[in-house]
Design an enzyme around this catalytic site. Structure first.
Site, mmCIF file in Angstrom:
data_model
loop_
_atom_site.group_PDB
_atom_site.id
_atom_site.type_symbol
_atom_site.label_atom_id
_atom_site.label_comp_id
_atom_site.label_asym_id
_atom_site.label_seq_id
_atom_site.Cartn_x
_atom_site.Cartn_y
_atom_site.Cartn_z
ATOM 1 N N CYS A 2 0.866 -1.171 0.000
ATOM 2 C CA CYS A 2 0.000 0.000 0.000
ATOM 3 C C CYS A 2 0.903 1.221 0.000
ATOM 4 O O CYS A 2 2.107 1.112 0.218
ATOM 5 C CB CYS A 2 -0.858 0.026 1.260
ATOM 6 S SG CYS A 2 -1.835 -1.461 1.467
ATOM 7 N N ARG A 27 1.631 1.571 -5.970
ATOM 8 C CA ARG A 27 1.887 0.660 -4.846
ATOM 9 C C ARG A 27 0.658 -0.143 -4.463
ATOM 10 O O ARG A 27 0.730 -1.052 -3.635
ATOM 11 C CB ARG A 27 2.358 1.453 -3.628
ATOM 12 C CG ARG A 27 3.652 2.179 -3.840
ATOM 13 C CD ARG A 27 4.020 2.939 -2.600
ATOM 14 N NE ARG A 27 4.339 2.048 -1.509
ATOM 15 C CZ ARG A 27 5.552 1.571 -1.255
ATOM 16 N NH1 ARG A 27 6.545 1.924 -2.008
ATOM 17 N NH2 ARG A 27 5.754 0.762 -0.242
ATOM 18 N N TRP A 75 -3.737 -1.965 -1.461
ATOM 19 C CA TRP A 75 -3.670 -3.234 -2.186
ATOM 20 C C TRP A 75 -4.038 -4.270 -1.130
ATOM 21 O O TRP A 75 -3.268 -4.516 -0.208
ATOM 22 C CB TRP A 75 -2.250 -3.457 -2.711
ATOM 23 C CG TRP A 75 -2.099 -4.648 -3.603
ATOM 24 C CD1 TRP A 75 -2.230 -4.680 -4.961
ATOM 25 C CD2 TRP A 75 -1.757 -5.983 -3.202
ATOM 26 N NE1 TRP A 75 -1.998 -5.956 -5.423
ATOM 27 C CE2 TRP A 75 -1.721 -6.771 -4.373
ATOM 28 C CE3 TRP A 75 -1.503 -6.617 -1.980
ATOM 29 C CZ2 TRP A 75 -1.411 -8.139 -4.358
ATOM 30 C CZ3 TRP A 75 -1.209 -7.970 -1.967
ATOM 31 C CH2 TRP A 75 -1.156 -8.712 -3.147
ATOM 32 N N ASN A 101 0.717 0.772 6.265
ATOM 33 C CA ASN A 101 1.233 -0.112 5.223
ATOM 34 C C ASN A 101 2.037 -1.185 5.930
ATOM 35 O O ASN A 101 2.915 -0.872 6.736
ATOM 36 C CB ASN A 101 2.138 0.670 4.256
ATOM 37 C CG ASN A 101 2.856 -0.238 3.272
ATOM 38 O OD1 ASN A 101 2.333 -1.288 2.916
ATOM 39 N ND2 ASN A 101 4.031 0.165 2.842
ATOM 40 N N GLY A 102 1.732 -2.453 5.628
ATOM 41 C CA GLY A 102 2.437 -3.563 6.272
ATOM 42 C C GLY A 102 1.430 -4.618 6.670
ATOM 43 O O GLY A 102 0.307 -4.634 6.170
ATOM 44 N N GLU A 466 11.667 -14.038 -18.790
ATOM 45 C CA GLU A 466 11.302 -12.652 -18.479
ATOM 46 C C GLU A 466 10.233 -12.144 -19.459
ATOM 47 O O GLU A 466 9.292 -11.449 -19.055
ATOM 48 C CB GLU A 466 12.563 -11.767 -18.515
ATOM 49 C CG GLU A 466 12.321 -10.277 -18.371
ATOM 50 C CD GLU A 466 11.640 -9.844 -17.062
ATOM 51 O OE1 GLU A 466 11.479 -10.664 -16.146
ATOM 52 O OE2 GLU A 466 11.242 -8.667 -16.993
ATOM 53 N N LYS A 470 6.489 -10.698 -18.618
ATOM 54 C CA LYS A 470 6.005 -9.382 -19.075
ATOM 55 C C LYS A 470 4.645 -9.544 -19.752
ATOM 56 O O LYS A 470 3.712 -8.799 -19.480
ATOM 57 C CB LYS A 470 6.974 -8.742 -20.080
ATOM 58 C CG LYS A 470 8.272 -8.215 -19.520
ATOM 59 C CD LYS A 470 8.154 -6.935 -18.741
ATOM 60 C CE LYS A 470 7.906 -7.158 -17.290
ATOM 61 N NZ LYS A 470 9.002 -7.469 -16.405
ATOM 62 N N GLU A 473 1.766 -10.659 -17.164
ATOM 63 C CA GLU A 473 1.336 -9.730 -16.106
ATOM 64 C C GLU A 473 0.617 -8.511 -16.643
ATOM 65 O O GLU A 473 -0.221 -7.933 -15.959
ATOM 66 C CB GLU A 473 2.469 -9.360 -15.155
ATOM 67 C CG GLU A 473 3.584 -8.567 -15.722
ATOM 68 C CD GLU A 473 4.685 -8.267 -14.689
ATOM 69 O OE1 GLU A 473 4.412 -8.213 -13.482
ATOM 70 O OE2 GLU A 473 5.833 -8.081 -15.120
ATOM 71 N N HIS A 489 10.393 -33.036 -24.073
ATOM 72 C CA HIS A 489 10.134 -33.777 -22.824
ATOM 73 C C HIS A 489 8.748 -33.482 -22.274
ATOM 74 O O HIS A 489 8.475 -33.757 -21.110
ATOM 75 C CB HIS A 489 11.214 -33.445 -21.788
ATOM 76 C CG HIS A 489 12.591 -33.811 -22.246
ATOM 77 N ND1 HIS A 489 12.998 -35.117 -22.422
ATOM 78 C CD2 HIS A 489 13.653 -33.044 -22.616
ATOM 79 C CE1 HIS A 489 14.242 -35.140 -22.860
ATOM 80 N NE2 HIS A 489 14.661 -33.876 -22.992
ATOM 81 N N LYS A 582 3.539 -2.745 -7.037
ATOM 82 C CA LYS A 582 4.948 -2.518 -7.360
ATOM 83 C C LYS A 582 5.876 -3.061 -6.269
ATOM 84 O O LYS A 582 6.879 -3.696 -6.571
ATOM 85 C CB LYS A 582 5.169 -1.012 -7.537
ATOM 86 C CG LYS A 582 6.557 -0.638 -8.000
ATOM 87 C CD LYS A 582 6.737 -0.918 -9.469
ATOM 88 C CE LYS A 582 8.088 -0.519 -9.999
ATOM 89 N NZ LYS A 582 8.360 -1.229 -11.269
HETATM 90 O O1 M6R Z 1 11.188 -4.697 -6.293
HETATM 91 P P1 M6R Z 1 11.647 -6.057 -6.657
HETATM 92 O O2 M6R Z 1 12.644 -6.069 -7.760
HETATM 93 O O3 M6R Z 1 12.133 -6.853 -5.488
HETATM 94 O O4 M6R Z 1 10.346 -6.788 -7.194
HETATM 95 C C1 M6R Z 1 10.364 -8.142 -7.538
HETATM 96 C C2 M6R Z 1 9.119 -8.523 -8.277
HETATM 97 O O5 M6R Z 1 7.992 -8.293 -7.494
HETATM 98 C C3 M6R Z 1 8.975 -7.741 -9.602
HETATM 99 O O6 M6R Z 1 10.079 -7.935 -10.421
HETATM 100 C C4 M6R Z 1 7.701 -8.192 -10.334
HETATM 101 O O7 M6R Z 1 7.846 -9.501 -10.794
HETATM 102 C C5 M6R Z 1 7.375 -7.215 -11.443
HETATM 103 N N1 M6R Z 1 5.961 -7.091 -11.547
HETATM 104 C C6 M6R Z 1 7.916 -7.633 -12.762
HETATM 105 O O8 M6R Z 1 7.518 -6.818 -13.809
#
Ligand code: M6R
Length: 587
Positions: A2, A27, A75, A101-102, A466, A470, A473, A489, A582
């Site tokens: 959050c 966030r 969030w 937040n937490g 990766e 992308k 998500e 396999h 984020k």
């Molecule tokens: O802030 P961080 O690099 O530790 O975050 C790690 C993941 O949460 C972050 O890379 C996440 O997978 C992103 N949504 C990727 O685009």
């Protein structure tokens, strides 16, 4: 997960808090709210479910009076996404308001105790206990009541509290981010710097267990019951970096910055690099630890270290790191890689490593984040603020840092710098209009498909992982990556007429990966080649330069753009994918 912000000063709090909330929205964005200490001395709270812009209009945030206030963007972790569960939360009488937040781990016991004492709860959140705990202790005065309340919390918190007729904000942090911003007209307490950057670049990074009293006349910080002084830093980030400018979305803006951010990642203090190189050479076991995209950068790092430096490193998901704890000793070196520097799994891994007396080097982008304070040494990514929930420019910066370190360990530091520096124009062109048009055409072909598969070998396998992350998500399409050699396999069973398969080709493994692509093609697959050279196998070709060990940089950028175009075509907001945040500050 959050975002929180508080303001006390001479300006209208609601205007400032609303802007701050918009900057913090990345966030968490399922609900939001504001509480101000009204000019007449009472607390006014407005909060609801939805996007900040729309809530602010509906609840007329701008009409709030007062120049002290706190705000929150949520969030959800505990309790559904409802108006009641949105922050700020209040005590029984509505005289105290808090944002948090937490995660409060002992909230159930606290809640039961408070209910047995007659407190009435109106939400299902863990956070609401904080307001009632303060209320329960009010006989000691507001500040001491807050201190007692925060002391009884287990878990993580960055919390801000207001009370009617009190001209102050009281806050505290433990394992969740909270920074102080000092402007001429007032003081900010917030989850991150960009939320108040428009008003000040003077910041104070608060330590764990800091307890803060922000008043008009100044700020006092206490730790362990004693008043402490904290250094005021000036941050280099500018406001423009945290704004969209001419771009429609932060994601596009941030992808387009990569030619610059890659160069900025290279700007490291040479002596620090040499010290780290020595540490790597002398270590008995090196781990690269991260989550999500940062983990993929770690994995790319492990291939790069093997290829360039001939040194074995273990890439481990931070959430799985505890399974490796018995290998840790005082000679182990752990690189904790995290854009935000606040990811809970990473911070747990750091603490586990420190318990075993291992050395920890943080690699992060966010100045003042928990990781910057918890590691023994630090490499900053220098990417500037990344607002879109997806990691794009910060991923390539992480890969650049891994590459640079691998070259340095191999004794070829200057060669590495020159090679990476030589990529500037190539990287710039990868987000050009021509490239984007071509990727929009591909996105039109892919946007109604159920599944997209991606294959690569070696370093290209890490790019496939990766790229799949992308795509899924941001576009919500199912995308899955495999090592080329693994297809036969099992995954080949998934290929049907027209199934798209993106193939990452490098000069080193060209024949092997093309033979894997052939296996897909002969079962009806639609082949998308990402390579420097065309091939008859390709139904669609994305031309990228051949950059050898730098392929993970040049091959991922078109995939980021493709993911973006897919999201836009599907009518989705690329900056705020559903269910994601984020900074993932929960385990
Ligand atoms: O802030 P961080 O690099 O530790 O975050 C790690 C993941 O949460 C972050 O890379 C996440 O997978 C992103 N949504 C990727 O685009």
């Amino acid at each position: 997960m959050c975002g929180i912000i508080g303001y006390i000063g001479s300006k209208k709090a609601s205007t400032i808090l609303l802007k701050g909330l918009k900057n913090l929205e990345y966030r968490g964005y399922d609900s939001a709210g504001i509480a101000t200490n009204h000019a007449t001395g009472h607390i006014e709270v407005r909060k609801s479910v939805g996007k900040i812009e729309e809530i602010a209009r509906r609840l007329n945030f701008e009409s709030f009076e007062g120049n002290i206030g706190i705000a929150h963007t949520r969030w959800a972790t505990h309790g559904a996404v409802t108006d009641e569960n949105a922050h700020p939360h209040t005590d029984c009488e509505g005289k105290i308001a808090i944002v948090h937040n937490g995660i409060i781990e002992n909230y159930r016991e606290l809640r039961e105790q408070l209910i047995s004492k007659g407190h009435r709860f109106t939400s299902d959140t863990d956070s609401e206990v904080i307001a009632h705990l303060i209320e329960e202790n009010l006989q000691y005065g507001f500040e001491d009541a807050c201190m007692k309340a925060f002391d009884s919390l287990e878990g993580s918190y960055a919390v801000l509290a207001l009370k009617e007729d009190e001209d102050k904000i009281v806050g505290a942090r433990k394992d969740s981010p909270l920074v102080l911003g000092i402007a001429e007209h007032g003081v900010f307490l917030a989850s991150d710097i960009p939320s108040f950057l428009e008003w000040t670049n003077k910041v104070v990074y608060l330590n764990n267990y800091d307890f803060i009293i922000a008043e008009r006349g100044g700020v006092k910080v206490y730790n362990d019951g004693k008043e402490v002084s904290r250094h005021i830093d000036t941050v280099e980030w500018n406001v423009e970096e945290a704004k969209k400018g001419e771009f429609k979305h932060f994601m596009m803006k941030e992808m387009s910055e990569q030619a610059e951010t890659i160069m900025r990642a290279l700007q490291q203090d040479k002596n620090t690099v040499w010290d780290i190189v020595d540490e790597i050479k002398n270590a008995f076991g090196v781990f690269f630890v991260g989550c999500g995209s940062s983990y993929h950068a770690c994995l790319a790092g492990s291939y790069l270290f093997s290829k360039v430096a001939k040194v074995h490193v273990n890439a481990v998901l931070a959430s799985e790191f505890e399974n490796y704890e018995h290998f840790l000793t005082d000679r182990t070196l752990v690189f904790a890689v995290s854009q935000s520097g606040e990811t809970a799994d990473i911070l747990l891994a750091v603490r586990a490593a420190k318990r075993k007396e291992s050395r920890v080097i943080g690699i992060t982008n966010v100045v003042g984040s928990s990781l910057t304070m918890e590691g023994h040494a630090l490499i900053m990514m220098n990417s500037g603020p990344e607002i879109c929930v997806l990691s794009t420019k910060t991923y390539t910066s992480q890969v650049v840092l891994m590459t640079m370190l691998a070259y340095a360990v191999a004794g070829k530091y200057e060669d590495g710098l020159e090679k990476i520096g030589g990529l500037y124009l190539e990287v710039y062109n990868l987000t050009s209009r021509t490239m984007r048009d071509s990727l929009t055409t591909l996105a039109e072909i892919l946007c109604d498909k159920w599944d997209i598969y991606l294959i690569g070998r070696g370093l290209q396998y890490t790019t496939a992982l990766e790229a799949a992350l992308k795509i899924k998500e941001v576009s919500y399409l199912h995308a899955e990556a495999f090592a080329g050699g693994e297809l036969k396999h099992g995954p080949l069973a998934l290929i049907e007429e027209g199934t798209p398969c993106i193939v990452f080709v490098s000069s080193e493994n060209r024949s092997k990966i093309l033979s894997n692509a052939e296996e897909v093609k002969s079962r009806g697959g639609y082949i998308i080649g990402v390579s420097s050279e065309q091939d008859d196998l390709f139904d669609f070709w994305i031309k990228v330069p051949e950059a050898e060990e730098l392929n993970p940089i040049v091959q991922i950028i078109p995939m980021q753009v493709l993911a973006y175009e897919l999201a836009v075509l599907r009518g989705l907001d690329p900056d705020k994918p559903r269910n994601l945040a984020k900074s993932v500050t929960v385990i």
